[in-house]
Write a protein that holds these residues in place. Structure first.
Motif, PDB file in Angstrom:
ATOM      1  N   TRP A  21      10.381  -2.702 -13.269  1.00  8.59           N
ATOM      2  CA  TRP A  21      11.075  -3.206 -12.341  1.00  8.59           C
ATOM      3  C   TRP A  21      12.163  -2.749 -11.685  1.00  8.59           C
ATOM      4  N   ASN A  22      12.247  -2.919 -10.251  1.00  8.96           N
ATOM      5  CA  ASN A  22      13.349  -1.952  -9.511  1.00  8.96           C
ATOM      6  C   ASN A  22      14.308  -2.895  -8.896  1.00  8.96           C
ATOM      7  N   LEU A  23      15.677  -2.859  -9.292  1.00 12.81           N
ATOM      8  CA  LEU A  23      16.480  -3.947  -8.645  1.00 12.81           C
ATOM      9  C   LEU A  23      17.213  -3.229  -7.805  1.00 12.81           C
ATOM     10  N   LEU A  56       0.846  -1.078   0.078  1.00 18.64           N
ATOM     11  CA  LEU A  56       0.019   0.051  -0.025  1.00 18.64           C
ATOM     12  C   LEU A  56       0.959   1.330  -0.014  1.00 18.64           C
ATOM     13  N   ARG A  57       0.678   2.173  -1.044  1.00 15.90           N
ATOM     14  CA  ARG A  57       1.409   3.154  -0.852  1.00 15.90           C
ATOM     15  C   ARG A  57       0.406   4.513  -0.956  1.00 15.90           C
ATOM     16  N   ALA A  58       0.105   4.762   0.157  1.00 13.09           N
ATOM     17  CA  ALA A  58      -1.005   5.884   0.369  1.00 13.09           C
ATOM     18  C   ALA A  58      -0.679   6.656   1.621  1.00 13.09           C
ATOM     19  N   ILE A  65      20.129  -8.348  -2.383  1.00 10.18           N
ATOM     20  CA  ILE A  65      19.533  -8.036  -3.555  1.00 10.18           C
ATOM     21  C   ILE A  65      18.036  -8.125  -3.009  1.00 10.18           C
ATOM     22  N   ASP A  66      17.337  -6.853  -3.474  1.00  8.61           N
ATOM     23  CA  ASP A  66      15.947  -6.731  -3.119  1.00  8.61           C
ATOM     24  C   ASP A  66      15.137  -6.234  -4.560  1.00  8.61           C
ATOM     25  N   THR A  67      14.456  -6.726  -5.046  1.00  7.25           N
ATOM     26  CA  THR A  67      13.882  -6.269  -6.388  1.00  7.25           C
ATOM     27  C   THR A  67      12.177  -6.188  -6.135  1.00  7.25           C
ATOM     28  N   GLU A 110       0.145  -5.392  -6.303  1.00  6.55           N
ATOM     29  CA  GLU A 110       0.901  -6.567  -5.760  1.00  6.55           C
ATOM     30  C   GLU A 110       2.420  -6.346  -6.246  1.00  6.55           C
ATOM     31  N   MET A 111       3.523  -6.675  -5.279  1.00  8.25           N
ATOM     32  CA  MET A 111       4.792  -6.429  -5.796  1.00  8.25           C
ATOM     33  C   MET A 111       5.554  -7.677  -6.119  1.00  8.25           C
ATOM     34  N   LEU A 112       5.844  -8.187  -7.160  1.00  5.88           N
ATOM     35  CA  LEU A 112       6.572  -9.180  -7.519  1.00  5.88           C
ATOM     36  C   LEU A 112       7.903  -9.120  -7.062  1.00  5.88           C
ATOM     37  N   PHE A 165      18.274   5.678  -6.195  1.00  2.00           N
ATOM     38  CA  PHE A 165      18.658   5.141  -4.801  1.00  2.00           C
ATOM     39  C   PHE A 165      17.366   4.864  -3.680  1.00  2.00           C
ATOM     40  N   TRP A 166      17.398   3.697  -3.511  1.00  2.00           N
ATOM     41  CA  TRP A 166      16.162   3.188  -2.919  1.00  2.00           C
ATOM     42  C   TRP A 166      16.072   3.240  -1.615  1.00  2.00           C
ATOM     43  N   GLN A 167      15.059   3.598  -0.576  1.00  3.78           N
ATOM     44  CA  GLN A 167      15.060   3.178   1.114  1.00  3.78           C
ATOM     45  C   GLN A 167      13.639   3.253   1.265  1.00  3.78           C
TER      46      GLN A 167
HETATM   47  N1  ALA Z   1      12.145  -2.269  -2.770  1.00  3.19           N
HETATM   48  C1  ALA Z   1      12.155  -2.086  -4.035  1.00  3.19           C
HETATM   49  C2  ALA Z   1      11.220  -0.876  -4.447  1.00  3.19           C
HETATM   50  O1  ALA Z   1      10.133  -1.196  -3.591  1.00  3.19           O
HETATM   51  C3  ALA Z   1      12.220  -2.925  -5.072  1.00  3.19           C
HETATM   52  O2  ALA Z   1      11.007  -0.562  -5.444  1.00  3.19           O
END
Ligand code: ALA
Length: 877
Positions: free
Chosen positions: A199-201, A68-70, A222-224, A91-93, A159-161
């Motif tokens: 897709w985000n790796l 959920l992104r709200a 790794i988190d994708t 849904e995130m694969l 850059f993801w967090q």
């Molecule tokens: N955790 C990363 C994202 O949500 C893959 O984009």
């Protein structure tokens, strides 16, 4: 063309074939993570593994995660409906490596899955890399992406967090070019939907702490994440997610309800997209136990639901309608997420109740708006103030465009700048309160956890054990030794003490060392697997390294176990009596009491409560054995074990089973047999929020004490009524009945008196030598009635002599009452004597009130008449 469901399956299968363990989605509510309002990515349930705080049996995993992104750091709410690719719920694969493979394999897996398995055209794919990441750039080139479609980007995009704190790292994204037919820039991260990230790796390398500093993770990981909805659209050749098969059935249901087709008007299409997206979010949020409220997660749900309701008005829908659509959502997704089916009726009820409430506030908002408009006109203003608008919007959830319409009709404009300023202010407030604070774990605990090994918990089997003191904390610092009087926290290598969790209170007890004793008041687990015993040194000295005897307070522990097993029985009984929609919202298990909150729509009726209590006590008498086993979470849930969303579960879970009656995931301590509970007694049933009920109960000694107390109260009542407990009810009934009768008689008397005037019925007042004498015969009265009547007359006349007579059965009764001012000259007990003689009896009493009884009922008339002569005689005598 693969369906969305087939894609989800194919993704998991591909990664399974490449050595990944398939892990089920976790709840939308992050488990025990105060940094996050909602699960916003697949990696959330693995946060502890990335940080090295938690171990798993696998180093590779893959999942399809509910997100959920709200709200918070990742918030797409305002984009929903305006673009074809943003959602609140999606849904995130994802595939994950915990210190196993890194960049090269992550890129290879991603590329191979998209181009070889799904056969997406290579020339439509782009790769972006973090600006300094030459390694990733080189890997993309090596795999065959031409440099013209590799782009270096800055921190904002690459850059993801997950949140303000937590695991993070540079990332590399795969984008898909939908072609010139779709509006937007022809490069990644531009405007429009044309080139869309799929897709985000993430190359997880750091942990950002509460001060914002980056620390390297123990192992690069790794988190994708790939949005299933976007993937479905791309693979199915659709230009927006809403055209994919994941959304079509929902859009179709909306079309039917609104009697208008999708694809004809931009405004109406947007409304349908918003409603479709929000319905999914609403259903999944409620299924995970969130209810509309004014704060935190509940507030986000409320906003989403109201936003959807509002867009319904644009489609001409009147009255609540969202609840009519939740079934379609559930039907579409229940195969992958069975919790939707299990909570179906809750989803429907909550949605309906909340939309009704919204419509109601909308009505109130309209009325307030009328006032605001009238005020503005009276004050000869040409615009409506931003503050007033904001109040409408915020308090009543009132749509701004509706306000604008009304204002326009009245020839007024809106102060939009003022509105925006107020909105901004509120967003700031919301951001500060919505979660995203630094984690609450005190740094000292983290430090201790780094220096010690995980505590071995022996408390399911043992109540006392020898253990070594690994660390001592006093005044938030590590200490080598502590002495009498010190308040301390102690970490042991092993312990029988249960640490507070899963609703159950932590254990108390004693640690006895060679030179001293610590009394333990509470046990907590501030970091996973580290048990902290909190207490005070009551004797001597305790040192780090000491061998101590750790013994818990057994009677408290057993009392807590009785309440805990009792809670499980209660939960199962409620589901049996009320239905399977009953779902745990929270619980408290202390040695002295238990409390259980659960979803249910109306107060539980007394007859149902009785049934629940009866059922629990029956299980107690059956003395069922309580079994526990450790198993995989998927297997456990498949077996029907009830899981509680607020708790943290690893992939191995403990299942507590009570015969075939109850099965729950639970780490708490329980009885061995239900018979140990002894007795289960409900204490109260109340409401705690819309759709949430609370039951409080007692077991064992507590229940026994409760009944003893009630028994004592009944004895006291019996004493008061001068009877025995078995007869007290009959006696009380009789008293109540006779009181009622008396009340009626009294009313009658008052009415008779009030009708006043002369005549025998109303009594007669005569002045005798200047003294008011009231004289009245009313048959069928008891002495008490006469007394009451006399009081009324005295009150009314202030100064008088009252003489009353009544014949009932074979008895004549007389009563004389005299007001205080006259009772010296005309004492009632003297006046009555000659009258009593006339009716053949004797009389007596006090100067203010005297009574007499006799057998000569036919003489009553004469006796009453004599009263006047007696007064006259005394007045002149
Ligand atoms: N955790 C990363 C994202 O949500 C893959 O984009």
């Amino acid at each position: 063309m693969p369906t969305g469901h087939e894609l989800r399956q194919s993704f998991l299968e591909y990664f399974h074939q490449h050595g990944h363990t398939i892990v089920p989605s976790s709840s939308l509510i992050p488990q025990a993570d105060p940094t996050l309002l909602f699960t916003n990515a697949g990696m959330v349930q693995f946060k502890g593994v990335f940080l090295g705080e938690e171990q798993r049996e696998y180093a590779r995993a893959a999942s399809s995660q509910k997100c959920l992104r709200a709200g918070g750091k990742h918030n797409d709410l305002e984009n929903v409906g305006y673009t074809g690719r943003h959602h609140t719920f999606f849904e995130m694969l994802g595939n994950f490596s915990f210190g196993d493979y890194f960049k090269e394999d992550a890129i290879r897996f991603g590329w191979e899955y998209l181009t070889a398995v799904l056969q997406l055209p290579k020339d439509r794919l782009w790769a972006t890399v973090y600006q300094e990441d030459d390694e990733a750039y080189g890997l993309w080139e090596k795999i065959g992406v031409p440099s013209s479609r590799i782009m270096r980007c800055g921190e904002k995009d690459n850059f993801w967090q997950m949140a303000e704190t937590g695991p993070c790292g540079p990332c590399s994204e795969i984008h898909y070019d939908q072609g010139a037919g779709v509006a937007g820039d022809a490069v990644p991260n531009g405007t429009g939907d044309r080139v869309m990230e799929i897709w985000n790796l993430v190359f997880m390398q750091y942990h950002r702490n509460e001060h914002g500093t980056l620390h390297p993770l123990p192992k690069p990981s790794i988190d994708t994440g790939m949005g299933l909805e976007r993937l479905a659209a791309v693979v199915q050749g659709k230009t927006t997610n809403y055209d994919s098969d994941l959304f079509r059935p929902i859009i179709r249901a909306i079309e039917e309800l609104a009697h208008r087709p999708y694809g004809t008007s931009e405004d109406e299409d947007r409304a349908m997209r918003v409603i479709a997206d929000h319905l999914r979010a609403i259903s999944f949020m409620i299924a995970d136990g969130i209810l509309p409220s004014n704060e935190g997660r509940g507030y986000v749900l409320r906003r989403i639901l109201r936003r959807a309701g509002r867009y319904g008005r644009l489609l001409g829908l009147e009255g609540p309608f969202l609840y009519k659509l939740t079934d379609v959502v559930i039907a579409e997704l229940k195969a992958a997420y069975p919790e939707l089916e299990r909570t179906k009726s809750t989803i429907l009820h909550v949605t309906n109740a909340e939309e009704e409430r919204f419509l109601d506030t909308l009505d109130k908002g309209l009325r307030l708006l009328d006032e605001i408009v009238a005020d503005a006109k009276r004050a000869k203003r040409t615009s409506i103030s931003g503050k007033a608008l904001f109040k409408l919007y915020d308090t009543y959830g009132f749509p701004l465009d509706l306000a604008a319409d009304s204002a326009r009709d009245q020839g007024l404009t809106l102060d939009e700048a003022g509105f925006q300023a107020a909105l901004q202010e509120q967003r700031e407030r919301a951001r500060k309160s919505a979660g995203f604070e630094a984690t609450k774990t005190k740094p000292i605990y983290t430090e201790v956890s780094r220096l010690t090994s995980p505590t071995v918990f022996l408390g399911y089997e043992e109540f006392t054990t020898q253990a070594t003191v690994l660390a001592i904390i006093t005044q938030e610092r590590m200490a080598k030794d502590v002495v009498e009087g010190d308040e301390v926290e102690v970490v042991l290598d092993r312990t029988p003490f249960y640490a507070e969790g899963g609703g159950q209170a932590g254990d108390q007890g004693v640690l006895t060392g060679p030179e001293g004793t610590i009394e333990i008041k509470q046990t907590i687990k501030p970091v996973p697997e580290v048990f902290v015993h909190q207490g005070i040194v009551t004797r001597g000295r305790v040192r780090q390294g000491d061998l101590v005897q750790a013994s818990l307070n057994l009677s408290l522990r057993l009392a807590a176990a009785r309440n805990h097993t009792g809670t499980h029985l209660l939960h199962a009984a409620l589901r049996e009596v009320l239905g399977p929609h009953v779902k745990q919202y929270g619980s408290l298990v202390a040695p002295s009491r238990l409390r259980f909150d659960f979803a249910h729509f109306s107060p539980v009726r007394p007859i149902q409560l009785e049934e629940v209590e009866g059922l629990v006590n029956e299980r107690i008498r059956l003395n069922d054995r309580i079994g526990t086993k450790v198993m995989g979470i998927t297997e456990a849930v498949q077996e029907g074990a009830l899981a509680f969303f607020g708790d943290k579960y690893g992939d191995k879970v403990r299942v507590v089973e009570i015969d075939a009656f109850s099965k729950e995931l639970c780490g708490g301590t329980h009885c061995r047999h239900t018979g140990e509970i002894g007795l289960f007694k409900l204490v109260a049933e109340t409401g705690v929020a819309a759709g949430v009920r609370r039951i409080e109960a007692q077991t064992g000694e507590g229940a026994y004490e409760l009944l003893k107390h009630r028994e004592a109260e009944i004895q006291a009542l019996a004493d008061l009524f001068k009877t025995n407990p078995p007869d007290v009810l009959a006696k009380a009934r009789k008293l109540v009945a006779s009181l009622k009768e008396k009340d009626q008689e009294l009313e009658k008397l008052k009415a008779r008196l009030a009708s006043g005037g002369a005549g025998k019925e109303a009594g007669e007042i005569r002045k005798v030598s200047g003294i008011s004498v009231y004289n009245h015969q009313m048959d069928g009265m008891e002495m008490n009635d006469l007394r009451a009547l006399a009081d009324i007359v005295r009150d009314r006349e202030k100064s008088c002599i009252v003489v009353l007579g009544s014949v009932k059965d074979d008895k004549a009764s007389l009563l004389v009452a005299v007001t205080k001012d006259l009772s010296g000259r005309f004492p009632a007990n003297e006046l009555i004597k000659p009258l009593a003689a006339i009716i053949g009896g004797t009389g007596g009493g006090r100067p203010e009130m005297a009574q007499a009884g006799g057998k000569l009922t036919h003489e009553m008339d004469r006796a009453l008449a004599q009263a006047f002569s007696e007064v006259e005689r005394k007045a002149n005598g």
